[in-house]
Motif scaffolding. Structure first.
Motif, PDB file in Angstrom:
ATOM      1  N   ARG A  34       0.822  -1.255  -0.110  1.00 22.84           N
ATOM      2  CA  ARG A  34       0.188  -0.102   0.204  1.00 22.84           C
ATOM      3  C   ARG A  34       0.890   1.131  -0.093  1.00 22.84           C
ATOM      4  NH1 ARG A  34      -4.119  -0.906   4.799  1.00 22.84           N
ATOM      5  NH2 ARG A  34      -2.208  -1.649   5.841  1.00 22.84           N
ATOM      6  N   GLY A  35       0.528   2.230  -0.789  1.00 20.62           N
ATOM      7  CA  GLY A  35       1.100   3.433  -0.756  1.00 20.62           C
ATOM      8  C   GLY A  35       0.566   4.355  -1.946  1.00 20.62           C
TER       9      GLY A  35
ATOM     10  N   VAL B  46      -1.121   8.983  -6.950  1.00 25.92           N
ATOM     11  CA  VAL B  46      -2.172   7.785  -7.131  1.00 25.92           C
ATOM     12  C   VAL B  46      -1.923   6.814  -6.152  1.00 25.92           C
ATOM     13  CG1 VAL B  46      -2.948   5.967  -8.869  1.00 25.92           C
ATOM     14  CG2 VAL B  46      -2.151   8.192  -9.675  1.00 25.92           C
ATOM     15  N   PRO B  47      -3.054   6.569  -5.255  1.00 30.61           N
ATOM     16  CA  PRO B  47      -2.990   5.595  -4.233  1.00 30.61           C
ATOM     17  C   PRO B  47      -2.978   4.296  -4.965  1.00 30.61           C
ATOM     18  CG  PRO B  47      -5.138   6.529  -4.404  1.00 30.61           C
ATOM     19  CD  PRO B  47      -4.324   7.471  -5.355  1.00 30.61           C
TER      20      PRO B  47
END
Length: 117
Positions: A5-6, A11-12
């Motif tokens: 996750r990041g 943009v996630p």
């Protein structure tokens, strides 16, 4: 399974990657992690596979071992990237700090983590 996750730019990203035994073996060989010894007798009990936390712990140790020495913030950034989570990265950092194979010294503003053989 590895969850990443990041963000990429703004943009996630939330990515889940499932790895089977051969994928873990390829990842280990890319990191130059020695493959576990295969039992010579078929009747020998199989070794307990590493769970995800232990696999990440091994990769975290290998990361510092290969680098030799990293500053606390640099090591934390790499661990967060590895785990996909700030909290999980911090847990690995604390675990490294308390490992007998790691020396932590004050490096001015930040601690320096060094691998000791």
């Amino acid at each position: 399974m590895v969850r990443i996750r990041g963000t990429v730019g703004e943009v996630p990203v939330d990515l889940t990657v499932e790895l089977d035994d051969s994928d873990w073996a390829r990842l280990g060989s890319a990191l130059n992690v020695p493959a576990p010894a295969q039992p010579e007798m078929a009747a020998a009990p199989a070794a307990k596979p590493l769970n995800q936390d232990e696999a990440l712990w091994q990769v975290a140790k290998d990361l510092l071992r290969k680098a030799g020495q990293l500053s606390g913030p640099d090591l934390l950034d790499q661990l967060e990237g590895l785990t996909g989570s700030a909290a999980a990265g911090k847990r690995l950092l604390v675990r490294l700090r308390h490992s007998s194979q790691v020396k932590v010294v004050s490096g001015g503003d930040t601690p320096l983590y060094s691998w000791i053989e």
